[in-house]
Motif scaffolding. Sequence first.
Motif, mmCIF file in Angstrom:
data_model
loop_
_atom_site.group_PDB
_atom_site.id
_atom_site.type_symbol
_atom_site.label_atom_id
_atom_site.label_comp_id
_atom_site.label_asym_id
_atom_site.label_seq_id
_atom_site.Cartn_x
_atom_site.Cartn_y
_atom_site.Cartn_z
ATOM 1 N N PRO A 32 2.618 -1.262 2.283
ATOM 2 C CA PRO A 32 2.194 -0.719 3.843
ATOM 3 C C PRO A 32 3.418 -0.260 4.799
ATOM 4 N N GLU A 35 2.350 -4.198 8.863
ATOM 5 C CA GLU A 35 1.358 -5.102 8.688
ATOM 6 C C GLU A 35 1.040 -5.838 9.713
ATOM 7 N N LYS A 40 -3.515 -3.670 7.594
ATOM 8 C CA LYS A 40 -2.104 -2.898 7.490
ATOM 9 C C LYS A 40 -2.217 -1.544 7.675
ATOM 10 N N LYS A 61 -6.769 -6.028 4.763
ATOM 11 C CA LYS A 61 -5.705 -6.519 3.634
ATOM 12 C C LYS A 61 -6.451 -7.191 2.455
#
Length: 118
Positions: A32, A35, A40, A61
Amino acid sequence: MLSLRSKETEKKYQEVRTGRDPSFCALCEATPLEEFTHWKILQNDFPYDEVASTHDMLVSKRHVTEGEITQEEWLEYNKIKHGYVAEKYEIVMEGTQKLKSIPDHFHVHLLVLHPVDF
Ligand SMILES: [Zn+2]
């Protein structure tokens, strides 16, 4: 259909797509850019470069479909959309099932368009 990718990017995308193991999820594997608790931001390796200068994605996620996103996750989604995303990007774009290449993992596209000279 109008292509959102340049010819070269579309070609690369189709090559990777056809050779891909169906159990592999690129959205789960990618590193990513940013986050949050439940979400993300990922860079799109096959951007809509015909129209956009920046193309990232907001991705849950968890590997889930839209229908499996919890209320807590949606609350954070809205916070990110109206905060972080609104500051950094111009367009939030969501493909319908017809367009989605990864329908099993919910994601929306975040774009900054090419400047237009009139
Ligand atoms: Zn996934």
